[in-house]
Design a protein around this motif. Structure first.
Motif, PDB file in Angstrom:
ATOM      1  N   ALA A   1       0.827  -1.206   0.000  1.00 53.41           N
ATOM      2  CA  ALA A   1       0.000   0.000   0.000  1.00 53.41           C
ATOM      3  C   ALA A   1       0.861   1.255   0.000  1.00 53.41           C
ATOM      4  O   ALA A   1       0.559   2.247  -0.681  1.00 53.41           O
ATOM      5  CB  ALA A   1      -0.943  -0.016   1.204  1.00 53.41           C
ATOM      6  N   PHE A   2       1.978   1.237   0.805  1.00 51.75           N
ATOM      7  CA  PHE A   2       2.871   2.399   0.802  1.00 51.75           C
ATOM      8  C   PHE A   2       3.508   2.598  -0.574  1.00 51.75           C
ATOM      9  O   PHE A   2       3.656   3.736  -1.042  1.00 51.75           O
ATOM     10  CB  PHE A   2       3.951   2.228   1.877  1.00 51.75           C
ATOM     11  N   GLU A   3       3.906   1.526  -1.214  1.00 49.47           N
ATOM     12  CA  GLU A   3       4.511   1.633  -2.549  1.00 49.47           C
ATOM     13  C   GLU A   3       3.498   2.160  -3.567  1.00 49.47           C
ATOM     14  O   GLU A   3       3.835   2.951  -4.465  1.00 49.47           O
ATOM     15  CB  GLU A   3       5.054   0.270  -2.970  1.00 49.47           C
TER      16      GLU A   3
ATOM     17  N   THR B   1      11.202   1.819   6.525  1.00 48.27           N
ATOM     18  CA  THR B   1      11.847   3.105   6.197  1.00 48.27           C
ATOM     19  C   THR B   1      11.233   3.605   4.885  1.00 48.27           C
ATOM     20  O   THR B   1      11.331   2.942   3.841  1.00 48.27           O
ATOM     21  CB  THR B   1      13.357   2.925   6.040  1.00 48.27           C
ATOM     22  N   LEU B   2      10.613   4.785   4.942  1.00 50.91           N
ATOM     23  CA  LEU B   2       9.892   5.354   3.776  1.00 50.91           C
ATOM     24  C   LEU B   2      10.616   6.595   3.250  1.00 50.91           C
ATOM     25  O   LEU B   2      11.058   7.446   4.025  1.00 50.91           O
ATOM     26  CB  LEU B   2       8.466   5.740   4.178  1.00 50.91           C
ATOM     27  N   SER B   3      10.733   6.673   1.981  1.00 50.81           N
ATOM     28  CA  SER B   3      11.239   7.889   1.337  1.00 50.81           C
ATOM     29  C   SER B   3      10.330   8.214   0.149  1.00 50.81           C
ATOM     30  O   SER B   3       9.754   7.309  -0.467  1.00 50.81           O
ATOM     31  CB  SER B   3      12.704   7.692   0.871  1.00 50.81           C
ATOM     32  N   THR B   4      10.189   9.526  -0.114  1.00 48.54           N
ATOM     33  CA  THR B   4       9.242   9.946  -1.169  1.00 48.54           C
ATOM     34  C   THR B   4       9.827   9.809  -2.566  1.00 48.54           C
ATOM     35  O   THR B   4       9.093   9.697  -3.541  1.00 48.54           O
ATOM     36  CB  THR B   4       8.828  11.399  -0.949  1.00 48.54           C
ATOM     37  N   GLY B   5      11.119   9.880  -2.705  1.00 48.18           N
ATOM     38  CA  GLY B   5      11.719   9.782  -4.040  1.00 48.18           C
ATOM     39  C   GLY B   5      11.283  10.908  -4.949  1.00 48.18           C
ATOM     40  O   GLY B   5      11.168  10.769  -6.150  1.00 48.18           O
ATOM     41  N   GLY B   6      10.923  12.073  -4.412  1.00 52.91           N
ATOM     42  CA  GLY B   6      10.525  13.255  -5.208  1.00 52.91           C
ATOM     43  C   GLY B   6       9.077  13.601  -5.053  1.00 52.91           C
ATOM     44  O   GLY B   6       8.647  14.658  -5.379  1.00 52.91           O
TER      45      GLY B   6
END
Length: 362
Positions: free
Chosen positions: A330-332, A355-360
């Motif tokens: 779901a996060f992806e 660990t979550l990152s927005t990637g832009g």
């Protein structure tokens, strides 16, 4: 002043009569001296023009001429295409009709042009005489004898005149009556042969005073148009400067008090970045994370750590192991890049770190 120029006839050359102040003031032989202030009228020989009178429609000149041509066709031996037919008006029911050969008419105008004369009208000689109430009148005009009746006009030729007039001998016209008739005919011809294809061409006279006034008006219109454009440009420029000043003042109010302003827009962007945090900022990232967690039943956030580089270390607990995989998926789907840690079971729940990152951007 009007000059009557009598066209040559037989052995008689050019002759002329000049009228002014309702009387004959001069006359002579040959081509008259040009009068730039007066009009010139040509007088056609009586024997060269056939005159008829008939009741014709008065609705339009074209209708009257068409009717006259039909009448002339029955009375003339010459082909109608070779004849020039015109209709006049004497104020009576019967209107005069003049018939002359087209070639003859053209020859007269060419001859006059060679003599430097462009007549305003061409009048048959008998139409210069006054119309009698009855019978006939006659006179010698410019060396030619002519007769005029109520509905006829012709050259006075002894054998033919007697056949036409019968027992009614032509009455000589008094000099005063003749001058009055000449003045009246010159002022308002009752029959003018310069009609149709032989009508006098109007010369285009340039009114330089009017042209100058129009040029001045055009210049004023252009000047006013230019002034309006300049005022509009100045108004837009002043408005843009005012908006820029207002925007700068608003930007300055958003900066910390006492900070030196060099580029308000850039400085506001930097402050906004510091306030909201890196990446999408703390608020936007947190909202997106909690929206995903709410969408996966049986999952909850136990800890959230927003890193200085914009990544989030998220501790979650789920009811069963499969939900951890569903939460990661779901996060992806929401646009996050996910790195999953090790999940362990404890107290009937499965807990672990993501660990979550927005990637832009999410």
């Amino acid at each position: 002043m009007t000059t009557l120029v009598f066209l040559p006839s037989g052995e008689t050359g050019y002759r002329w009569i000049r009228t002014a102040d309702r009387r004959v003031v001069d006359e002579g032989e040959g081509i008259p001296a040009p009068d730039p202030d007066g009009a010139t009228i040509a007088v056609a020989p009586a024997e060269a023009v056939t005159l008829h009178w008939a009741e014709l429609p008065s609705r339009s000149p074209a209708q009257a001429t068409a009717a006259a041509r039909l009448l002339v066709t029955e009375a003339s031996a010459a082909p109608l295409a070779e004849l020039h037919v015109v209709v006049g008006d004497e104020g009576n029911a019967e209107r005069p009709i003049g018939v002359v050969g087209s070639a003859v008419m053209l020859g007269w105008l060419r001859m006059l042009a060679e003599a430097g004369i462009d007549p305003v009208a061409v009048i048959p000689a008998p139409m210069l005489l006054p119309r009698p109430d009855e019978g006939y009148v006659g006179t010698v005009l410019a060396g030619s004898a002519i007769i005029r009746g109520t509905t006829c006009g012709f050259a006075d030729e002894a054998p033919m005149t007697a056949l036409v007039t019968g027992d009614s001998a032509p009455v000589p016209i008094e000099r005063a009556d003749l001058e009055a008739a000449l003045v009246g005919a010159a002022a308002a011809p009752s029959l003018d042969l310069r009609q149709g294809v032989f009508a006098r061409r109007r010369r285009l006279a340039l009114d330089w005073a009017l042209i100058r006034r129009l040029a001045v008006l055009a210049g004023l219109i252009l000047a006013v148009t230019l002034a309006i454009s300049l005022v509009r440009i100045a108004k837009y420029s002043f408005g843009a400067d005012m908006l820029a000043t207002q925007a700068d003042l608003v930007a300055r109010s958003g900066l910390p008090r006492g900070e030196t302003v060099t580029d308000a827009t850039r400085q506001l962007d930097e402050r906004l970045s510091r306030v909201r945090g890196p990446g999408l900022g703390f608020s936007a990232t947190s909202a997106a994370i909690f929206a995903v967690v709410r969408a996966v039943p049986g999952s909850e956030v136990t800890a959230l750590d927003f890193q200085p580089n914009g990544t989030v270390r998220l501790s979650v607990a789920v009811e069963r192991e499969s939900l951890a995989t569903d939460l990661k998926t779901a996060f992806e789907a929401a646009g996050f890049t996910v790195q999953a840690g090790v999940f362990q079971a404890a107290d009937g729940r499965v807990a672990g770190d993501l660990t979550l990152s927005t990637g832009g951007g999410a």
